[in-house]
Design a protein around this motif. Structure first.
Motif, PDB file in Angstrom:
ATOM      1  N   LEU A  68       0.593   7.198  -3.886  1.00 17.77           N
ATOM      2  CA  LEU A  68       0.876   7.846  -2.440  1.00 17.77           C
ATOM      3  C   LEU A  68       0.111   6.832  -1.826  1.00 17.77           C
ATOM      4  CD1 LEU A  68       0.280  11.979  -2.312  1.00 17.77           C
ATOM      5  CD2 LEU A  68       1.674  10.650  -2.293  1.00 17.77           C
ATOM      6  N   LEU A  69      -0.446   6.415  -1.852  1.00 18.25           N
ATOM      7  CA  LEU A  69      -1.177   4.859  -0.847  1.00 18.25           C
ATOM      8  C   LEU A  69      -0.990   3.362  -1.250  1.00 18.25           C
ATOM      9  CD1 LEU A  69      -4.592   6.779  -1.416  1.00 18.25           C
ATOM     10  CD2 LEU A  69      -2.959   6.510   0.121  1.00 18.25           C
ATOM     11  N   SER A  70      -0.349   3.693  -2.904  1.00 18.83           N
ATOM     12  CA  SER A  70       0.499   2.334  -3.499  1.00 18.83           C
ATOM     13  C   SER A  70       1.596   1.455  -1.835  1.00 18.83           C
ATOM     14  CB  SER A  70       1.475   2.806  -4.649  1.00 18.83           C
ATOM     15  OG  SER A  70       1.935   0.786  -4.936  1.00 18.83           O
ATOM     16  N   PRO A  71       1.506   0.488  -1.776  1.00 16.72           N
ATOM     17  CA  PRO A  71       2.158  -0.468  -1.311  1.00 16.72           C
ATOM     18  C   PRO A  71       3.329  -0.137  -1.344  1.00 16.72           C
ATOM     19  CG  PRO A  71       1.442  -2.239  -2.400  1.00 16.72           C
ATOM     20  CD  PRO A  71       0.557  -0.342  -2.641  1.00 16.72           C
ATOM     21  N   ASP A  72       3.874  -0.135  -3.045  1.00 21.47           N
ATOM     22  CA  ASP A  72       5.677   0.592  -3.110  1.00 21.47           C
ATOM     23  C   ASP A  72       5.861   2.066  -3.420  1.00 21.47           C
ATOM     24  OD1 ASP A  72       5.854  -2.342  -3.897  1.00 21.47           O
ATOM     25  OD2 ASP A  72       4.516  -1.560  -6.290  1.00 21.47           O
TER      26      ASP A  72
ATOM     27  N   LEU B  48       2.472  -8.398   7.196  1.00 22.07           N
ATOM     28  CA  LEU B  48       3.203  -9.359   7.227  1.00 22.07           C
ATOM     29  C   LEU B  48       3.039 -10.232   5.742  1.00 22.07           C
ATOM     30  CD1 LEU B  48       3.566 -10.291  10.596  1.00 22.07           C
ATOM     31  CD2 LEU B  48       5.239  -8.857   9.163  1.00 22.07           C
ATOM     32  N   THR B  49       2.115  -9.944   4.914  1.00 21.46           N
ATOM     33  CA  THR B  49       1.870 -10.575   3.754  1.00 21.46           C
ATOM     34  C   THR B  49       2.333  -9.777   3.076  1.00 21.46           C
ATOM     35  OG1 THR B  49      -0.525 -11.656   4.621  1.00 21.46           O
ATOM     36  CG2 THR B  49       0.127 -11.121   1.814  1.00 21.46           C
ATOM     37  N   ARG B  50       1.618  -8.148   2.785  1.00 25.04           N
ATOM     38  CA  ARG B  50       2.234  -7.330   1.955  1.00 25.04           C
ATOM     39  C   ARG B  50       3.719  -7.379   1.428  1.00 25.04           C
ATOM     40  NH1 ARG B  50       0.527  -1.648   2.733  1.00 25.04           N
ATOM     41  NH2 ARG B  50       2.466  -1.833   4.737  1.00 25.04           N
ATOM     42  N   ASP B  51       4.380  -7.402   3.426  1.00 22.14           N
ATOM     43  CA  ASP B  51       5.544  -6.955   3.092  1.00 22.14           C
ATOM     44  C   ASP B  51       6.334  -8.322   3.233  1.00 22.14           C
ATOM     45  OD1 ASP B  51       4.955  -3.723   2.806  1.00 22.14           O
ATOM     46  OD2 ASP B  51       4.246  -4.147   4.878  1.00 22.14           O
ATOM     47  N   GLU B  52       5.640  -9.338   3.284  1.00 19.19           N
ATOM     48  CA  GLU B  52       6.895 -10.620   2.931  1.00 19.19           C
ATOM     49  C   GLU B  52       8.246 -10.814   2.721  1.00 19.19           C
ATOM     50  OE1 GLU B  52       6.520 -15.352   2.361  1.00 19.19           O
ATOM     51  OE2 GLU B  52       5.147 -14.083   1.631  1.00 19.19           O
ATOM     52  N   ALA B  53       8.708  -9.704   2.050  1.00 15.25           N
ATOM     53  CA  ALA B  53       9.988  -9.841   1.320  1.00 15.25           C
ATOM     54  C   ALA B  53      11.045  -9.210   2.251  1.00 15.25           C
ATOM     55  CB  ALA B  53      10.126  -9.960  -0.202  1.00 15.25           C
ATOM     56  N   TRP B  54      10.111  -7.660   2.779  1.00 19.10           N
ATOM     57  CA  TRP B  54      11.006  -7.311   3.886  1.00 19.10           C
ATOM     58  C   TRP B  54      11.438  -7.976   5.101  1.00 19.10           C
ATOM     59  CZ3 TRP B  54      14.243  -3.741   1.924  1.00 19.10           C
ATOM     60  CH2 TRP B  54      13.245  -2.625   0.020  1.00 19.10           C
ATOM     61  N   ILE B  55      10.735  -9.331   5.641  1.00 21.77           N
ATOM     62  CA  ILE B  55      11.262  -9.466   7.037  1.00 21.77           C
ATOM     63  C   ILE B  55      12.669 -10.463   6.211  1.00 21.77           C
ATOM     64  CG2 ILE B  55      10.451 -10.936   8.590  1.00 21.77           C
ATOM     65  CD1 ILE B  55       7.382 -10.965   7.192  1.00 21.77           C
TER      66      ILE B  55
ATOM     67  N   PRO C 199      21.506   3.991   9.970  1.00 23.40           N
ATOM     68  CA  PRO C 199      23.200   4.209   9.109  1.00 23.40           C
ATOM     69  C   PRO C 199      23.143   4.540   7.638  1.00 23.40           C
ATOM     70  CG  PRO C 199      23.620   2.513  10.628  1.00 23.40           C
ATOM     71  CD  PRO C 199      21.568   2.324  10.448  1.00 23.40           C
ATOM     72  N   GLU C 200      23.450   5.276   6.779  1.00 22.99           N
ATOM     73  CA  GLU C 200      23.331   5.236   5.383  1.00 22.99           C
ATOM     74  C   GLU C 200      23.588   4.103   4.255  1.00 22.99           C
ATOM     75  OE1 GLU C 200      24.465   6.862   1.150  1.00 22.99           O
ATOM     76  OE2 GLU C 200      26.225   6.146   3.255  1.00 22.99           O
ATOM     77  N   PRO C 201      24.513   3.632   4.925  1.00 25.45           N
ATOM     78  CA  PRO C 201      25.100   2.240   4.162  1.00 25.45           C
ATOM     79  C   PRO C 201      23.348   1.502   3.815  1.00 25.45           C
ATOM     80  CG  PRO C 201      27.071   2.587   4.955  1.00 25.45           C
ATOM     81  CD  PRO C 201      25.680   3.977   6.064  1.00 25.45           C
ATOM     82  N   ILE C 202      23.313   1.580   4.613  1.00 28.84           N
ATOM     83  CA  ILE C 202      21.705   0.537   4.652  1.00 28.84           C
ATOM     84  C   ILE C 202      21.073   0.645   3.785  1.00 28.84           C
ATOM     85  CG2 ILE C 202      19.357  -0.574   6.204  1.00 28.84           C
ATOM     86  CD1 ILE C 202      21.968  -0.354   9.003  1.00 28.84           C
ATOM     87  N   ARG C 203      20.533   1.973   4.278  1.00 31.04           N
ATOM     88  CA  ARG C 203      19.333   2.985   3.119  1.00 31.04           C
ATOM     89  C   ARG C 203      20.046   2.883   1.940  1.00 31.04           C
ATOM     90  NH1 ARG C 203      20.537   7.537   6.492  1.00 31.04           N
ATOM     91  NH2 ARG C 203      20.472   8.669   5.243  1.00 31.04           N
ATOM     92  N   THR C 204      21.047   3.236   1.533  1.00 31.93           N
ATOM     93  CA  THR C 204      22.059   2.774   0.087  1.00 31.93           C
ATOM     94  C   THR C 204      21.238   1.772  -0.693  1.00 31.93           C
ATOM     95  OG1 THR C 204      23.662   5.033   0.878  1.00 31.93           O
ATOM     96  CG2 THR C 204      23.994   3.648  -1.178  1.00 31.93           C
ATOM     97  N   THR C 205      21.485   0.845   0.437  1.00 33.34           N
ATOM     98  CA  THR C 205      21.954  -0.321  -0.253  1.00 33.34           C
ATOM     99  C   THR C 205      20.480  -0.319  -0.353  1.00 33.34           C
ATOM    100  OG1 THR C 205      23.821  -1.281   1.119  1.00 33.34           O
ATOM    101  CG2 THR C 205      22.456  -3.062  -0.087  1.00 33.34           C
ATOM    102  N   HIS C 206      19.144  -0.350   0.527  1.00 33.61           N
ATOM    103  CA  HIS C 206      18.028  -0.963  -0.070  1.00 33.61           C
ATOM    104  C   HIS C 206      17.305   0.053  -1.005  1.00 33.61           C
ATOM    105  CE1 HIS C 206      19.165  -4.751   1.615  1.00 33.61           C
ATOM    106  NE2 HIS C 206      18.912  -3.986   2.614  1.00 33.61           N
ATOM    107  N   GLN C 207      18.015   1.517  -0.977  1.00 36.18           N
ATOM    108  CA  GLN C 207      16.617   2.860  -1.023  1.00 36.18           C
ATOM    109  C   GLN C 207      16.211   3.232  -1.308  1.00 36.18           C
ATOM    110  OE1 GLN C 207      16.950   0.415  -5.283  1.00 36.18           O
ATOM    111  NE2 GLN C 207      18.914   1.863  -6.819  1.00 36.18           N
ATOM    112  N   LEU C 208      16.382   3.360   0.057  1.00 36.43           N
ATOM    113  CA  LEU C 208      15.098   3.779   1.343  1.00 36.43           C
ATOM    114  C   LEU C 208      15.512   5.295   1.291  1.00 36.43           C
ATOM    115  CD1 LEU C 208      15.784   1.020   4.024  1.00 36.43           C
ATOM    116  CD2 LEU C 208      13.774   1.440   2.462  1.00 36.43           C
ATOM    117  N   PRO C 209      14.226   5.878   1.239  1.00 34.16           N
ATOM    118  CA  PRO C 209      15.130   7.558   1.892  1.00 34.16           C
ATOM    119  C   PRO C 209      15.029   8.182   3.622  1.00 34.16           C
ATOM    120  CG  PRO C 209      12.204   7.120   1.146  1.00 34.16           C
ATOM    121  CD  PRO C 209      13.171   6.143   0.993  1.00 34.16           C
ATOM    122  N   ASP C 210      15.442   8.378   4.151  1.00 34.50           N
ATOM    123  CA  ASP C 210      15.705   8.886   5.408  1.00 34.50           C
ATOM    124  C   ASP C 210      14.219   8.793   5.672  1.00 34.50           C
ATOM    125  OD1 ASP C 210      15.296  12.041   6.019  1.00 34.50           O
ATOM    126  OD2 ASP C 210      16.522  12.112   4.062  1.00 34.50           O
ATOM    127  N   LEU C 211      14.431   8.740   7.399  1.00 33.47           N
ATOM    128  CA  LEU C 211      13.118   8.726   7.736  1.00 33.47           C
ATOM    129  C   LEU C 211      12.126   9.829   8.355  1.00 33.47           C
ATOM    130  CD1 LEU C 211      11.295   6.637   9.938  1.00 33.47           C
ATOM    131  CD2 LEU C 211      12.938   7.105  11.937  1.00 33.47           C
TER     132      LEU C 211
END
Length: 711
Positions: A233-237, A669-676, A202-214
Motif C-alpha cells: 500500500l505504501l510502495s511508490p509502485d 520529482l526524483t522518485r517519479d522522474e520516468a513519468w515526467i 480518457p480510457e485509451p490513456i489509462r489502458t496504454t499506461h495500465q492505470l486504474p481510473d481516478l
C-alpha cells in the motif's frame, strides 16, 4: 502464529447509502468544524474545496479490523487488543505516569499513560474492559507485554465493540489540525465521491499506461481492503498512487503549457537588430566568444525581433559567460531607444553586474544606473528621475527595482539572474512595471543547472538555451578532500601559493561560533589565519558588513591588496578575481552540492592551475559523504545537479520551498522522474484537443495558484 479474527459486530461501511449533504465542489468552509481560522490553515495547504481533501494521502495505515490476543503480539508492531483492568496506580519516576495492569484470556499487558487527568483515573477502574490500540513493547522488569500511551475505548453495554471494515488511514496533521479531524473530513469527501465521481482521463490513456481510473484509485488509497500488504500500500509502485502522480504531473504541465500560450498571445516591442553596435562590443572584448555563447546569442536575437515577448531561460555553468550574453540583449534594447533592467539576488552580485556593464556598455554610449541600497537620499532621487525620464537606459539592482517609487520610461527587457532566488510576486511586479502596454521580453539566467525532468516540469513555459562550454584556456579545478586534522599542512601550502603571487579564498558557513553546528566561524578563522600568516594581508567579508565595507574589501582583493580573503557565502556569486587559484571551504560537509559547486567556481578564472580544498570534520554522515564524493568527482554542473536532485529533492534545488512557486502534493520529482517525460506529450495533446479536461486538471492541481507560472 496467525491472528485470530474477532466475532463482534462490525461497523457499517463509511460510504453512506444516502445522498450526501455536501458536494465536492463546495468550499471547505461548508464542512463542520471549519471556521475562518481553520480554513486559513487549509488554504495555506492549497485546500479550498472539499474535493481537495481527497488528495491528502495517508502517511500509514492501522489494522483495526480484528482483535489480537495478548499472547500473539509482535514486538514493535501495532495491534488492537481487548483487555480488562486488573489494577491501577500512579507511579513517580523521571515522569509521572498512570499505570494499568490488564489481561485477556491469553496474557498480561501493562498500559502506561503519561498524560492523564483526574477524570480518567476515576473512570479507568478495576474490572473495566478496554479496546486498546498501540505499539507492542516489553517491560524491562517483569518481561510482560506493554503499551505506552495507546489509544483506547471503554467498552460498555451502551458503547459495544465496533471494528472497522477496512484498514484505517492515518493522515498528516496540517498546521496544528489533528489527524482525527482530517480523517473525518476526508470520510465526508469520500461519501461525496461515491455519488459524484471526478472527471477522469480518457480510457485509451489509462489502458496504454495500465492505470486504474481516478475514482477507484482514490477509494483504494483511502479505504484499502483488509488483507492487503501494508508495504504494498505504501510502495511508490502502488498503481493507485502512480495514478495520482500521473494526474498531478499532467495538471501542472498543462498549466505551464497554457501559460506559454498566454505569453505568446501578449504583445511585446519587436527590436530592430543593430549589428554594428553588436560588432563594436565583440571587438572590444579581450577574448573571443565561445561557440555556445554565439548559439545562445542567436537564440535571443531571434526572439527579440518578434512582437511576442521572449521567455527564455539561459542555463550555464559557473564561469561560462552568461552575463556577457545577457549584455548583448541589453545592448539591442538600448540601441532601440528602450530600457532594460538586470535584477540580481544580492547587492554584491548587482554591483558586479554594474561594474561589468560599465566596462563593456558605457564605452558604447549606454547610460547605466545602479539602484543601490547604499545610495544617499539625494543619489536615489537623481537615479529615480533618470529612470523615469529614460535617461538611464540600463538599470541594475536587487528587489529594489520593483518598489513603488521606481517608474520606468519604456521598460522592454527584463534580465533576472539566479532567478530561483526570487519569489513569483517579485517577478510579476517587475514585469508589470512596463508603461507601454507591451510585455517586456524576459531573460532568466541560472548557474544552477536544472536536470531535464525539472526543466520540463517547472519551466515548460520557457524556451531553454544552454551554454555548455567554458572559455578557452580554463583548466579543470582540482578538488581535494582534507580532514580538519591536516589544517596546518594546508596553511603551509597557502604560504607557498601566496608567495607565488596567487590569492586564496577561505569560506566559512557561519559568522559566529555555534556549539550546535560545531563549525568554525568566519571571525575566529580570520583571527587564526592572521596569526598563522603574519606576513600576509588577510581580509574578512561577511553579510553583517555594510555595503561600503563590502565593496572596499572586494576591491582590495581584486587589486591583490588582500592575499587571503576569509568570507561567508556572500561571495558565492558575483565576485570575479582571476588571480585567485585556491578555494578552501571550511566545514564543507555543511554545504549543499549547488553551493559547493558555485563556490568552487570562484577560482579557475585565470590561466593558473586552481584548486578547491573541502575541509571536513569527521565522522561524516552518509549524505555528507555522498555530496563530497560527487563534488570531488564531477565538474559538470548537470551531473552535480542530477545528484543534488537525488539527494535533496526538487524544492530545495529550485528554491520553491522559499519562494512559493509551484510545488507538488503527491508527485516526487526524483522518485517519479520516468513519468515526467511520459506525461509531457500527453499534456501537450490535452491542451491542444481537450480544453474541458485541461480545465478540470488545472483546477484540480493548481486551482487559485495558477498564477505561479505567470513570469
Amino acid at each position: 502464529m496467525p491472528k485470530k479474527p474477532s466475532t463482534p459486530s462490525q461497523s457499517t461501511p463509511s460510504q453512506s447509502a444516502h445522498h450526501p449533504t455536501h458536494q465536492l465542489s463546495d468550499a471547505i468552509t461548508q464542512l463542520p468544524g471549519v471556521g475562518p481560522a481553520v480554513a486559513e490553515k487549509l488554504h495555506k495547504r492549497d485546500i479550498h474545496r472539499i474535493s481537495d481533501l481527497l488528495f491528502i494521502l495517508p502517511l500509514r495505515y492501522q489494522d483495526r479490523t480484528q482483535i489480537t490476543p495478548v499472547s500473539e503480539l509482535t514486538y514493535g508492531e501495532d495491534a488492537q487488543v481487548l483487555v480488562t483492568i486488573v489494577s491501577t496506580g500512579i507511579k513517580y519516576g523521571q515522569r509521572r505516569m498512570f499505570v494499568m495492569e490488564t489481561q485477556d484470556d491469553t496474557g498480561w499487558l501493562t498500559i502506561r499513560l503519561f498524560q492523564f487527568g483526574k477524570q480518567q483515573t476515576q473512570h479507568l477502574t478495576v474490572g473495566t474492559q478496554l479496546l486498546v490500540y498501540g505499539q507492542a513493547q516489553i517491560n524491562s522488569g517483569n518481561q510482560r507485554w506493554a503499551m505506552m500511551h495507546p489509544e483506547y475505548q471503554v467498552i460498555t453495554p451502551q458503547q459495544p465493540i465496533t471494528l472497522t471494515h477496512a484498514l484505517t488511514p492515518v493522515y498528516p496533521s496540517l498546521l496544528g489540525i489533528g489527524t482525527k479531524k482530517i480523517q473525518r473530513w476526508i470520510s465526508l469527501a469520500l461519501n461525496c465521491l461515491h455519488h459524484e465521481p471526478l472527471l477522469d482521463l480518457p480510457e485509451p490513456i489509462r489502458t496504454t499506461h495500465q492505470l486504474p481510473d481516478l475514482n477507484t484509485a482514490l477509494i483504494a488509497i483511502h479505504q484499502p481492503h483488509v488483507g492487503q500488504s501494508l508495504d504494498a500500500l505504501l510502495s511508490p509502485d502502488n498503481p493507485n498512487l502512480v495514478r495520482l502522480v500521473f494526474d498531478e504531473l499532467l495538471g501542472k504541465q498543462i498549466a505551464l503549457l497554457r501559460q506559454k500560450i498566454a505569453h505568446q498571445s501578449e504583445n511585446a516591442l519587436a527590436f530592430t537588430l543593430n549589428h554594428a553596435v553588436y560588432q563594436r562590443l565583440i571587438a572590444s572584448l579581450p577574448f573571443a566568444l565561445t561557440g555556445a555563447q554565439g548559439r545562445v546569442i542567436d537564440d535571443i536575437f531571434s526572439d527579440l525581433q518578434h512582437n511576442k515577448p521572449m521567455h527564455r531561460l539561459i542555463q550555464g555553468d559557473v564561469g561560462s559567460g552568461k552575463t556577457l550574453v545577457a549584455l548583448t540583449a541589453v545592448l539591442q534594447a538600448t540601441a532601440n531607444g528602450l530600457q532594460a533592467v538586470i535584477m540580481a539576488p544580492t547587492e554584491v552580485l548587482s554591483e558586479q553586474h554594474y561594474l561589468q556593464a560599465e566596462r563593456y556598455l558605457a564605452p558604447l554610449g549606454v547610460s547605466v544606473a545602479w539602484l543601490s541600497g547604499k545610495a544617499t537620499a539625494k543619489q536615489r532621487r537623481e537615479t529615480l528621475a533618470a529612470i523615469q525620464s529614460g535617461e538611464a537606459q540600463l538599470i541594475i539592482g536587487t528587489h529594489a527595482l520593483f518598489q513603488a517609487d521606481v517608474i520606468y520610461d519604456q521598460l522592454a527587457l527584463v534580465v533576472i539572474d539566479e532567478q530561483h532566488r526570487f519569489g513569483v510576486h517579485q517577478r510579476l511586479q517587475l514585469r508589470d512595471k512596463a508603461r507601454s502596454g507591451d510585455t517586456p521580453h524576459l531573460l532568466v539566467m541560472t548557474a544552477t543547472p536544472i536536470p531535464r525532468t525539472l526543466a520540463m516540469t517547472f519551466y515548460a513555459d520557457l524556451d531553454t538555451s544552454i551554454i555548455d562550454e567554458l572559455p578557452p584556456g580554463r583548466q579543470p579545478i582540482e578538488t581535494l578532500l582534507l580532514p580538519q586534522g591536516q589544517r596546518e599542512t594546508l596553511i603551509n601550502r597557502i604560504q607557498h601559493i601566496i608567495h607565488a603571487g596567487q590569492q586564496v579564498y577561505w569560506v566559512c558557513p557561519l559568522i559566529d561560533e555555534s556549539d550546535t553546528l560545531q563549525a568554525q566561524a568566519a571571525e575566529i578563522v580570520y583571527q587564526q589565519l592572521s596569526a598563522s600568516l603574519p606576513d600576509m594581508t588577510v581580509g574578512l567579508l561577511h553579510g553583517r558588513l555594510n555595503s561600503d565595507e563590502k565593496t572596499a574589501i572586494i576591491a582590495k582583493f581584486q587589486a591583490n591588496e588582500i592575499q587571503l580573503l576569509v568570507a561567508t557565502t556572500v561571495i558565492e556569486v558575483g565576485v570575479d578575481v582571476p588571480n585567485a587559484s585556491l578555494m578552501v571551504i571550511e566545514s564543507a560537509e555543511r554545504f549543499g552540492l549547488a553551493q559547493l559547486h558555485q563556490l568552487r567556481g570562484r577560482v579557475g578564472r585565470g590561466s593558473a592551475q586552481s584548486y578547491c580544498v573541502l575541509l571536513y570534520q569527521a565522522p561524516l554522515s552518509d549524505n555528507a559523504k555522498k555530496r563530497l564524493q560527487v563534488i570531488r568527482e564531477n565538474h559538470d554542473g548537470f551531473a552535480i545537479a542530477k545528484a543534488d536532485l537525488d539527494i535533496r529533492g526538487a524544492g530545495e534545488i529550485l528554491g520553491t520551498k522559499q519562494t512559493g512557486d509551484m510545488h507538488f502534493r503527491i508527485a516526487d520529482l526524483t522518485r517519479d522522474e520516468a513519468w515526467i517525460a511520459i506525461t509531457y506529450p500527453i499534456a501537450q495533446h490535452i491542451v491542444a484537443h481537450d480544453p474541458v479536461l485541461a480545465d478540470k486538471l488545472v483546477n484540480r492541481w493548481v486551482g487559485s495558484s495558477q498564477h505561479y507560472a505567470d513570469i
